[in-house]
Design a protein around this motif. Structure first.
Motif, PDB file in Angstrom:
ATOM      1  N   UNK A   5       0.827  -1.202   0.000  1.00 48.78           N
ATOM      2  CA  UNK A   5       0.000   0.000   0.000  1.00 48.78           C
ATOM      3  C   UNK A   5       0.868   1.261   0.000  1.00 48.78           C
ATOM      4  N   UNK A   6       1.967   1.228   0.735  1.00 51.25           N
ATOM      5  CA  UNK A   6       2.853   2.388   0.772  1.00 51.25           C
ATOM      6  C   UNK A   6       3.491   2.626  -0.592  1.00 51.25           C
ATOM      7  N   UNK A   7       3.895   1.529  -1.250  1.00 50.44           N
ATOM      8  CA  UNK A   7       4.478   1.688  -2.580  1.00 50.44           C
ATOM      9  C   UNK A   7       3.452   2.238  -3.565  1.00 50.44           C
ATOM     10  N   UNK A   8       2.223   1.749  -3.474  1.00 50.97           N
ATOM     11  CA  UNK A   8       1.168   2.265  -4.342  1.00 50.97           C
ATOM     12  C   UNK A   8       0.913   3.740  -4.067  1.00 50.97           C
ATOM     13  N   UNK A   9       0.974   4.125  -2.799  1.00 46.82           N
ATOM     14  CA  UNK A   9       0.787   5.524  -2.418  1.00 46.82           C
ATOM     15  C   UNK A   9       1.853   6.397  -3.064  1.00 46.82           C
ATOM     16  N   UNK A  10       3.115   5.951  -3.023  1.00 46.69           N
ATOM     17  CA  UNK A  10       4.204   6.711  -3.613  1.00 46.69           C
ATOM     18  C   UNK A  10       4.013   6.842  -5.121  1.00 46.69           C
ATOM     19  N   UNK A  11       3.628   5.740  -5.774  1.00 48.15           N
ATOM     20  CA  UNK A  11       3.440   5.759  -7.228  1.00 48.15           C
ATOM     21  C   UNK A  11       2.322   6.723  -7.613  1.00 48.15           C
ATOM     22  N   UNK A  12       1.220   6.702  -6.876  1.00 50.02           N
ATOM     23  CA  UNK A  12       0.081   7.569  -7.198  1.00 50.02           C
ATOM     24  C   UNK A  12       0.456   9.041  -7.034  1.00 50.02           C
ATOM     25  N   UNK A  13       1.092   9.368  -5.908  1.00 55.65           N
ATOM     26  CA  UNK A  13       1.449  10.771  -5.657  1.00 55.65           C
ATOM     27  C   UNK A  13       2.452  11.272  -6.688  1.00 55.65           C
ATOM     28  N   UNK A  14       3.475  10.465  -6.975  1.00 55.19           N
ATOM     29  CA  UNK A  14       4.481  10.884  -7.960  1.00 55.19           C
ATOM     30  C   UNK A  14       3.878  11.010  -9.358  1.00 55.19           C
ATOM     31  N   UNK A  15       2.925  10.135  -9.683  1.00 57.59           N
ATOM     32  CA  UNK A  15       2.283  10.224 -10.996  1.00 57.59           C
ATOM     33  C   UNK A  15       1.473  11.509 -11.127  1.00 57.59           C
ATOM     34  N   UNK A  16       0.735  11.850 -10.074  1.00 51.40           N
ATOM     35  CA  UNK A  16      -0.058  13.085 -10.102  1.00 51.40           C
ATOM     36  C   UNK A  16       0.851  14.306 -10.215  1.00 51.40           C
ATOM     37  N   UNK A  17       1.940  14.306  -9.439  1.00 50.81           N
ATOM     38  CA  UNK A  17       2.871  15.433  -9.486  1.00 50.81           C
ATOM     39  C   UNK A  17       3.516  15.552 -10.866  1.00 50.81           C
ATOM     40  N   UNK A 153       9.413  31.892 -20.162  1.00 52.79           N
ATOM     41  CA  UNK A 153      10.484  30.922 -20.401  1.00 52.79           C
ATOM     42  C   UNK A 153      11.177  30.544 -19.092  1.00 52.79           C
ATOM     43  N   UNK A 154      11.483  31.543 -18.266  1.00 52.34           N
ATOM     44  CA  UNK A 154      12.124  31.260 -16.984  1.00 52.34           C
ATOM     45  C   UNK A 154      11.206  30.449 -16.068  1.00 52.34           C
ATOM     46  N   UNK A 155       9.925  30.801 -16.052  1.00 58.67           N
ATOM     47  CA  UNK A 155       8.975  30.068 -15.209  1.00 58.67           C
ATOM     48  C   UNK A 155       8.852  28.617 -15.655  1.00 58.67           C
ATOM     49  N   UNK A 156       8.883  28.369 -16.956  1.00 59.15           N
ATOM     50  CA  UNK A 156       8.781  27.001 -17.461  1.00 59.15           C
ATOM     51  C   UNK A 156       9.987  26.172 -17.040  1.00 59.15           C
ATOM     52  N   UNK A 157      11.180  26.744 -17.145  1.00 60.39           N
ATOM     53  CA  UNK A 157      12.391  26.016 -16.747  1.00 60.39           C
ATOM     54  C   UNK A 157      12.376  25.731 -15.248  1.00 60.39           C
ATOM     55  N   UNK A 158      12.025  26.735 -14.455  1.00 54.77           N
ATOM     56  CA  UNK A 158      11.974  26.541 -13.011  1.00 54.77           C
ATOM     57  C   UNK A 158      10.906  25.525 -12.613  1.00 54.77           C
ATOM     58  N   UNK A 159       9.818  25.467 -13.362  1.00 55.13           N
ATOM     59  CA  UNK A 159       8.770  24.496 -13.041  1.00 55.13           C
ATOM     60  C   UNK A 159       9.247  23.064 -13.234  1.00 55.13           C
ATOM     61  N   UNK A 160      10.100  22.843 -14.246  1.00 55.94           N
ATOM     62  CA  UNK A 160      10.682  21.513 -14.444  1.00 55.94           C
ATOM     63  C   UNK A 160      11.558  21.131 -13.258  1.00 55.94           C
ATOM     64  N   UNK A 161      12.366  22.081 -12.792  1.00 50.35           N
ATOM     65  CA  UNK A 161      13.219  21.832 -11.627  1.00 50.35           C
ATOM     66  C   UNK A 161      12.372  21.555 -10.392  1.00 50.35           C
ATOM     67  N   UNK A 162      11.307  22.334 -10.194  1.00 53.79           N
ATOM     68  CA  UNK A 162      10.440  22.143  -9.035  1.00 53.79           C
ATOM     69  C   UNK A 162       9.763  20.777  -9.065  1.00 53.79           C
ATOM     70  N   UNK A 163       9.340  20.335 -10.246  1.00 52.18           N
ATOM     71  CA  UNK A 163       8.704  19.024 -10.350  1.00 52.18           C
ATOM     72  C   UNK A 163       9.676  17.909  -9.977  1.00 52.18           C
ATOM     73  N   UNK A 164      10.929  18.025 -10.429  1.00 51.90           N
ATOM     74  CA  UNK A 164      11.921  17.023 -10.055  1.00 51.90           C
ATOM     75  C   UNK A 164      12.170  16.987  -8.559  1.00 51.90           C
TER      76      UNK A 164
END
Length: 228
Positions: A5-17, A153-164
Motif C-alpha cells: 500500500x505504501x508503494x502504491x501511495x508513492x506511485x500515485x502521488x508521484x504520478x499526479x505530481x 520561459x524562466x517560469x517554465x524552466x523553473x517548473x521543471x526543476x520544481x517538479x523534479x
C-alpha cells in the motif's frame, strides 16, 4: 499501512505530481508562444502634460489565461506533495526511514517550495504583461514585441526543476520502511506498557523443537508430610 500500500501511495502521488508538472510546462510554452500576438503598434500618441508621448499598444492574449492556470497548477502540485508527506508521517510505522533520507527529503521539499513561489510570481508577472494596455517606449525607443516572453520561459524552466524536487522529496519521505516488522507504533507502545516484549510472548506460546514441557507436580509441604 502495508508495504504494498505504501508503494502504491508513492506511485500515485508521484504520478499526479509528474502529470501536473507536464501540464505546467505545456502551458508555459503555449503562453510564451502567445506573447507574439500582444503587440499591436507603436503609433498611438498621447498628450501628457502638454507633451506628446508615443505609446506601445498591446492587446490581451491567451498567455494571460495560460499564465494564471499554470501558476495555480504549480502551487497545487506543491501543496499536494506536502500534504501527502504530512499524512505519511501521521500513519507511519514504528520503523522509521533512515535519518539521512528524512533530512534530505525535507530539504528537497523546502527548496521546491522556494522555487514554486518563484514560478508562481513569474507566471503572474508574465500574465499581467499580456493584458490590454499601453506602455511607453524602452530606453532604445522601441516596443518589446513579445512582452513577458522571458518571464514565461524562466517560469517554465523553473517548473521543471520544481517538479523534479517534488518527486524526489515524495520518494524519500514516503519511502517504504525497512523489511521486517510493520507493527504500528500504538501496538508497540501497548506491548511495552505490559512489560512483556513480543519475543517473550512468542516464546511462551510455542516451544521450538518439541512439545510443551509437562506441568510439574505440586510439592508437598512439611505439614502435609507429617500428617501422612
Amino acid at each position: 499501512m502495508g508495504i504494498s500500500m505504501m508503494r502504491m501511495h508513492v506511485v500515485v502521488v508521484c504520478s499526479v505530481v509528474g502529470f501536473l508538472g507536464l501540464v505546467v510546462v505545456i502551458l508555459g510554452v503555449a503562453a510564451e508562444a502567445a506573447t507574439a500576438q500582444a503587440w499591436v503598434s507603436a503609433g498611438e500618441i498621447d498628450i501628457d502634460d502638454g507633451g506628446l508621448n508615443v505609446k506601445c499598444v498591446y492587446r490581451a492574449t491567451p498567455a494571460l489565461g495560460c499564465g494564471i492556470v499554470a501558476a495555480l497548477l504549480a502551487l497545487t502540485s506543491q501543496v499536494a506533495v506536502t500534504y501527502a508527506s504530512l499524512c505519511s508521517w501521521c500513519c507511519r510505522t514504528w520503523e522509521l526511514p533512515k535519518e539521512t533520507r528524512r533530512i534530505v527529503g525535507i530539504a528537497l521539499s523546502a527548496v521546491s517550495w522556494i522555487i514554486v513561489i518563484i514560478v508562481v510570481a513569474l507566471f503572474i508577472a508574465g500574465a499581467a504583461m499580456n493584458t490590454d494596455q499601453k506602455r511607453g517606449l524602452t530606453a532604445d525607443e522601441k516596443c518589446p514585441i513579445d512582452p513577458g516572453s522571458a518571464l514565461f520561459a524562466a517560469a517554465t524552466v523553473f517548473s521543471v526543476v520544481a517538479t523534479g524536487l517534488q518527486i524526489g522529496s515524495c520518494v524519500l519521505l514516503l519511502a517504504t520502511p525497512p523489511k521486517g516488522s510493520t507493527k504500528p507504533l500504538a501496538t508497540q507502545q501497548q506491548d511495552l506498557a505490559t512489560g512483556q516484549p513480543e519475543s517473550q510472548q512468542s516464546a511462551e506460546v510455542v516451544v521450538a523443537g518439541g512439545d510443551p514441557p509437562p506441568p510439574s507436580a505440586p510439592s508437598l509441604s512439611s505439614e502435609t508430610k507429617s500428617q501422612v
